[in-house]
Scaffold this active site. Structure first.
Site, mmCIF file in Angstrom:
data_model
loop_
_atom_site.group_PDB
_atom_site.id
_atom_site.type_symbol
_atom_site.label_atom_id
_atom_site.label_comp_id
_atom_site.label_asym_id
_atom_site.label_seq_id
_atom_site.Cartn_x
_atom_site.Cartn_y
_atom_site.Cartn_z
ATOM 1 N N TYR A 69 -33.825 33.824 -79.820
ATOM 2 C CA TYR A 69 -35.079 34.098 -80.515
ATOM 3 C C TYR A 69 -34.835 35.256 -81.486
ATOM 4 O O TYR A 69 -35.002 36.430 -81.143
ATOM 5 C CB TYR A 69 -36.170 34.498 -79.527
ATOM 6 C CG TYR A 69 -36.735 33.384 -78.678
ATOM 7 C CD1 TYR A 69 -36.365 32.058 -78.851
ATOM 8 C CD2 TYR A 69 -37.671 33.672 -77.687
ATOM 9 C CE1 TYR A 69 -36.891 31.060 -78.059
ATOM 10 C CE2 TYR A 69 -38.208 32.667 -76.892
ATOM 11 C CZ TYR A 69 -37.812 31.364 -77.087
ATOM 12 O OH TYR A 69 -38.351 30.378 -76.297
ATOM 13 N N PHE A 217 -45.458 25.540 -76.001
ATOM 14 C CA PHE A 217 -46.217 24.903 -77.067
ATOM 15 C C PHE A 217 -47.563 24.376 -76.565
ATOM 16 O O PHE A 217 -48.081 23.383 -77.072
ATOM 17 C CB PHE A 217 -45.428 23.766 -77.727
ATOM 18 C CG PHE A 217 -44.234 24.212 -78.519
ATOM 19 C CD1 PHE A 217 -44.106 25.528 -78.964
ATOM 20 C CD2 PHE A 217 -43.226 23.316 -78.840
ATOM 21 C CE1 PHE A 217 -43.010 25.933 -79.709
ATOM 22 C CE2 PHE A 217 -42.124 23.714 -79.585
ATOM 23 C CZ PHE A 217 -42.014 25.024 -80.020
ATOM 24 N N GLY A 221 -49.314 22.570 -80.145
ATOM 25 C CA GLY A 221 -49.509 21.154 -80.396
ATOM 26 C C GLY A 221 -48.436 20.610 -81.321
ATOM 27 O O GLY A 221 -47.245 20.907 -81.177
#
Length: 310
Positions: A69, A217, A221
Site C-alpha cells: 500500500y 470494498f 462497490g
C-alpha cells in the site's frame, strides 16, 4: 448522540486470536493518495497521520494494511508507524502478503513460498515491530495454497507472526489452510452489489467455525480501488433518507448485519469520512430495510474476478 461522539465499539466486538477488537476497524489502503496504489495523487502526510490518530480516538483498534500500500510519496505502513508508535496495547494491526509491487509502483510477480519471509520482514521493518499480529495470505489465483500457507505457518512457529488469515479464497482453500495451522480471519471482497456464491458460503462457514470474516470494498462497490461507488440501488438510497445518513453508512450497516463475526475495515484519508464511517457502527437497519437490501444483493449477478491485490 451525534456522529462525532459515536465510537467504534457501538457495533460490538469480536475476538481475533485472543484480542478483542471493535467490529468497525480501519483500512489503510486509501491513506496514501486520492486513489489506492499509484492510481491517484499522493496524500498530504500530516492529514493522513491525523486520520490515523483520530481513528484511535474514535475507538478503532483494528487496522488493516500491507507493505504494497504505497503511492509515489506515501507508504501506509510508514504512516501508521509515525502516527501510532509506540502502539496501544489493544491495537491489532493486520497485514497481507503475496502480491508484489516494485519500486516504481508497478505490479510484479507474486511471491513464491520461499519469498514470503522477505514479505513478512518488510512489513516488520516498515511498522517498526518485532512481530506481526495477523498476516493474511492473499491467494493469487493458485489452485492450492498449502505450500504458501505452510511457509507462513513456519514463520508463525518462529515467532514472527502471532496469527494467520487467508484472503481471496474459496471454502476449499480455507479447509486446506486449517489443516495446516489455525486460521482466525478470512478476508474476501464482499458487499452490497457484489454477490459471489463462494463468498456467501465462506461467510456461513466462518460464522459456524467462529472465524472472523473481514470484507474489503464493502463501501467501494464497483469503484474498487478507485474509490467509493456512486451507483446506489434505490433500497440503499431509501434507507439513507430514512435514517438521515449517507449511502456509504447504509452499506456498512448492512455488512455488519450479516453476522456478529463480520467486521468492517472502511478506509479513507478524509477525517470527516472517517467520522461518518465509524458512526455507521450505531446504525441499525429495520427488518424491512434489511429484507429489501438483501433482495437487492441477491439479484446481483456473479462479479468478475476481484483485484488480486486489494
Amino acid at each position: 448522540m451525534t456522529s462525532a461522539t459515536i465510537t467504534a465499539d457501538a457495533a460490538g466486538t469480536w475476538d481475533i486470536g485472543g484480542l478483542t477488537v471493535g467490529r468497525v476497524g480501519f483500512g489503510a489502503m486509501r491513506l496514501t493518495g486520492s486513489a489506492a496504489f499509484h492510481l491517484g495523487t499522493p496524500s498530504d502526510r500530516g492529514r493522513a497521520i491525523a486520520v490515523l490518530r483520530k481513528a484511535i480516538d474514535l475507538g478503532v483498534n483494528h487496522i488493516d494494511t500491507a507493505a504494497f500500500y504505497f503511492s509515489a510519496l506515501r507508504s501506509a505502513n510508514e504512516l501508521i508507524n509515525s502516527a501510532l508508535s509506540p502502539y496501544p496495547d489493544d491495537l491489532l494491526i493486520a497485514t497481507k502478503v503475496g502480491p508484489y509491487r516494485d519500486w516504481s509502483g508497478e505490479w510484479g510477480t507474486s511471491a513464491r513460498p520461499e519469498d514470503l519471509r522477505g514479505h513478512v520482514e518488510e512489513n516488520l521493518r516498515q511498522l517498526g515491530r518485532d512481530h506481526l499480529d495477523l498476516v493474511y495470505l492473499r491467494r493469487m489465483r493458485q489452485e492450492s495454497i498449502a505450500e504458501h500457507f505452510g511457509a507462513l505457518a513456519e514463520l508463525r512457529a518462529a515467532g514472527l507472526i502471532r496469527h494467520l488469515g487467508v484472503s481471496d479464497v474459496e471454502p476449499r482453500h480455507l479447509a486446506e489452510a486449517r489443516a495446516i495451522a489455525p486460521v482466525v480471519s478470512v478476508q474476501n471482497r464482499y458487499g452490497l452489489g457484489h454477490h459471489a456464491p463462494g463468498t456467501e458460503e465462506l461467510l456461513r462457514v466462518c460464522g459456524e467455525q467462529g472465524i472472523a470474516f473481514v470484507p474489503f470494498f464493502a463501501i467501494a462497490g464497483d469503484g474498487g480501488a478507485q474509490g467509493a461507488t456512486t451507483a446506489h440501488d434505490e433500497a440503499v438510497l431509501a434507507a439513507a433518507r430514512a435514517h438521515g445518513t449517507s449511502p456509504a453508512a447504509v452499506r456498512l450497516a448492512w455488512t455488519l448485519a450479516q453476522g456478529p463475526h463480520v467486521l468492517a475495515i472502511p478506509g479513507t484519508g478524509d477525517p470527516g469520512h472517517l467520522t461518518e464511517n465509524v458512526a455507521a457502527a450505531a446504525l441499525r437497519l429495520t427488518p424491512g430495510e434489511l429484507t429489501r437490501l438483501n433482495a437487492a444483493h441477491r439479484s446481483t449477478g456473479t462479479p468478475p474476478e476481484t483485484d488480486p491485490a486489494a
